[in-house]
Scaffold this active site. Structure first.
Site, PDB file in Angstrom:
ATOM      1  N   CYS A 150       0.888  -1.175   0.000  1.00  7.70           N
ATOM      2  CA  CYS A 150       0.000   0.000   0.000  1.00  7.70           C
ATOM      3  C   CYS A 150       0.918   1.215   0.000  1.00  7.70           C
ATOM      4  O   CYS A 150       1.159   1.819   1.042  1.00  7.70           O
ATOM      5  CB  CYS A 150      -0.913  -0.001   1.215  1.00  7.70           C
ATOM      6  SG  CYS A 150      -1.929  -1.506   1.386  1.00  7.70           S
ATOM      7  N   ALA A 177       1.435   4.431  -1.775  1.00 10.24           N
ATOM      8  CA  ALA A 177       1.353   5.889  -1.903  1.00 10.24           C
ATOM      9  C   ALA A 177       1.376   6.549  -0.515  1.00 10.24           C
ATOM     10  O   ALA A 177       0.853   5.976   0.446  1.00 10.24           O
ATOM     11  CB  ALA A 177       0.085   6.282  -2.654  1.00 10.24           C
ATOM     12  N   PRO A 178       2.003   7.720  -0.404  1.00  5.19           N
ATOM     13  CA  PRO A 178       2.612   8.547  -1.463  1.00  5.19           C
ATOM     14  C   PRO A 178       4.063   8.196  -1.793  1.00  5.19           C
ATOM     15  O   PRO A 178       4.664   8.845  -2.632  1.00  5.19           O
ATOM     16  CB  PRO A 178       2.520   9.955  -0.892  1.00  5.19           C
ATOM     17  CG  PRO A 178       2.633   9.762   0.586  1.00  5.19           C
ATOM     18  CD  PRO A 178       1.923   8.465   0.882  1.00  5.19           C
ATOM     19  N   GLY A 179       4.649   7.196  -1.127  1.00  5.70           N
ATOM     20  CA  GLY A 179       5.955   6.725  -1.538  1.00  5.70           C
ATOM     21  C   GLY A 179       7.105   6.970  -0.589  1.00  5.70           C
ATOM     22  O   GLY A 179       8.251   6.655  -0.917  1.00  5.70           O
ATOM     23  N   GLY A 180       6.828   7.494   0.585  1.00  2.90           N
ATOM     24  CA  GLY A 180       7.908   7.746   1.533  1.00  2.90           C
ATOM     25  C   GLY A 180       8.591   6.460   1.988  1.00  2.90           C
ATOM     26  O   GLY A 180       9.825   6.372   2.000  1.00  2.90           O
ATOM     27  N   LYS A 181       7.794   5.469   2.347  1.00  3.78           N
ATOM     28  CA  LYS A 181       8.376   4.202   2.801  1.00  3.78           C
ATOM     29  C   LYS A 181       8.965   3.426   1.626  1.00  3.78           C
ATOM     30  O   LYS A 181       9.952   2.704   1.785  1.00  3.78           O
ATOM     31  CB  LYS A 181       7.329   3.379   3.539  1.00  3.78           C
ATOM     32  CG  LYS A 181       6.800   4.064   4.814  1.00  3.78           C
ATOM     33  CD  LYS A 181       5.815   3.174   5.524  1.00  3.78           C
ATOM     34  CE  LYS A 181       5.174   3.887   6.707  1.00  3.78           C
ATOM     35  NZ  LYS A 181       4.264   4.972   6.267  1.00  3.78           N
ATOM     36  N   ASP A 212       1.544  -1.509   4.978  1.00  2.14           N
ATOM     37  CA  ASP A 212       1.057  -0.343   5.716  1.00  2.14           C
ATOM     38  C   ASP A 212      -0.432  -0.264   5.419  1.00  2.14           C
ATOM     39  O   ASP A 212      -0.863   0.404   4.483  1.00  2.14           O
ATOM     40  CB  ASP A 212       1.809   0.915   5.243  1.00  2.14           C
ATOM     41  CG  ASP A 212       1.527   2.124   6.113  1.00  2.14           C
ATOM     42  OD1 ASP A 212       0.684   2.017   7.020  1.00  2.14           O
ATOM     43  OD2 ASP A 212       2.128   3.178   5.876  1.00  2.14           O
ATOM     44  N   CYS A 238      -1.267   3.416  11.090  1.00  3.84           N
ATOM     45  CA  CYS A 238      -1.107   4.707  11.767  1.00  3.84           C
ATOM     46  C   CYS A 238      -2.309   4.899  12.694  1.00  3.84           C
ATOM     47  O   CYS A 238      -3.136   5.789  12.503  1.00  3.84           O
ATOM     48  CB  CYS A 238      -0.971   5.847  10.763  1.00  3.84           C
ATOM     49  SG  CYS A 238      -2.239   5.882   9.478  1.00  3.84           S
TER      50      CYS A 238
END
Length: 415
Positions: A242, A244-248, A309, A362
């Site tokens: 999962c 987006a937005p792509g930080g992980k 996530d 989260c």
């Protein structure tokens, strides 16, 4: 004509209180930096003080039981918030813009121009007294039953809940992660709670140019600390289920640069944003638009590392997304838990023997975190907890001590 900042914040309030929707991440993307700053301040104040703002208004209405249309509520809330808590906004601008807003047929209720003008003119005669009266109202007015449930999830014992609520009612400071070597922008300093975390000092300028040039990115401290897991086994194929937005996804690519990286995202617009973010950071990943469960159920080669996530209530993000306090009653928590359990089972099926599965939400709610982890271990005997953080196999920072978002992470390995 209503200014862009006040129009954008009014649209967002209508989404929340009129349509029961979250505020989109891009709600202020078309605004200038100055307009966006004002819009964010107005929206944040209205969402965090909506209960008290409405309590202030009700006795000043001709028929409090009948109430007034949402357009009138929004115009009055915005005007009062500016008069009480934004001293840099002129009195004339706060009042006149609210009157213009209520006169707008899309966002307001034109017959209430006189009502809005009268209430705000009287309130503006003594802005300090207005602020004192609003702040003298009970903070409980801004706490919905959902907010109480979040606080109980974060802190099972009552001690500290008031302290936590006070912190959650202040806008959060952003956290950053560098993407290239070199000097840091003015006002950013390293924080030892995550390996690459950067925090911004009070009063420091926002590092807009540094971000636009791709030298760094915004990423919450909790997300960064979650990705600081220890894992020494070989990793050649990675799935960010999962993404987006792509930080992980970015963190995974930087951590395992030689691995083949697959990133899934269900929503086409978010997938496009994911692709754009990864391209701007020079990250090579195969981005696929599709629901993670259905995609994983198709089968295929296993992955050495899967990050899930998962969709969740977002209860750990209410400091950043205060609208969630007012939308919690619309959540189908049972449905979310079913989705989480299904995704976990499908991720296990696609995990290679000896591989690592990280499940994260989260959320502070135990039913989305601890309960899911225990249930997975009970029904899947081939799965075992993996000790990958200093805290062990469970990542859950102390809500009272940790300045990042509320987060739960669990690590598993497959026999």
């Amino acid at each position: 004509m209503v200014t862009p900042s006040r129009s954008a914040s009014a649209h967002a309030l209508h989404l929340v209180f009129g349509e029961g929707q979250r505020v989109p991440d891009t709600w202020d993307a078309d605004l200038s930096h100055e307009d966006a700053s004002l819009a964010q301040a107005i929206l944040g104040l209205c969402l965090r003080r909506w209960g008290r703002l409405m309590a202030y208004l009700n006795p000043r209405l001709k028929n409090p039981e009948r109430g007034i249309p949402l357009g009138s509520q929004v115009a009055l809330a915005q005007g009062l918030a500016q008069l009480a808590w934004l001293p840099g906004v002129g009195t004339h601008a706060a009042v006149n813009e609210a009157v213009e807003l209520v006169a707008n047929r899309e966002l307001g209720f034109p017959p209430h121009r006189g009502l809005v003008n009268a209430i705000l003119r009287k309130a503006s005669s003594d802005r300090e007294a207005l602020r004192a009266e609003l702040e003298g109202l009970s903070p409980a007015l801004d706490r919905t039953p959902w907010a109480e449930r979040i606080l109980k999830g974060a802190l099972p014992q009552p001690e500290g809940r008031e302290q936590l609520w006070t912190r959650l009612q202040t806008p959060p400071s952003p956290w950053f992660r560098p993407l290239t070597p070199g000097p840091l922008p003015e006002g950013l300093e390293r924080d030892a709670r995550a390996s690459e975390a950067l925090r911004i000092l009070p009063g420091a300028p926002f590092p807009r140019t540094w971000l636009q040039e791709g030298r760094g990115m915004v990423q919450d401290l909790s997300s960064q600390a979650l990705m600081d897991f220890r894992w020494e086994a070989p990793v050649t194929r990675i799935l960010d289920a999962c993404a987006a937005p792509g930080g992980k996804t970015t963190a995974l690519a930087r951590r395992f640069p030689k691995a083949a990286l697959f990133a899934l995202e269900q929503e086409p617009r978010r997938a496009q944003r994911l692709e754009e973010n990864l391209a701007a950071r020079g990250i090579n990943a195969q981005v696929t638009v599709g629901e993670a469960g259905a995609w994983m159920a198709k089968g295929g080669r296993p992955f050495d590392l899967i990050l899930l996530d998962a969709p969740c209530s977002g209860s750990g993000t209410i400091q950043k997304h205060p609208e969630l306090v007012w939308l919690g009653h619309t959540l189908d928590l049972g449905r979310l838990q079913s989705i989480q359990a299904r995704l976990l089972d499908q991720a296990v099926a696609r995990l290679a023997s000896g591989g690592l599965l990280i499940y994260a939400v989260c959320s502070w709610l135990p039913e989305e975190g601890e309960a899911q982890a225990k249930a997975l271990l009970a029904r899947r005997p081939e799965i075992h907890s993996a000790q990958v953080w200093e805290s062990g196999s469970h990542f859950r920072p102390d809500p009272l001590e940790w300045p990042g978002e509320g987060f739960q992470g669990f690590a598993f390995t497959k026999a």
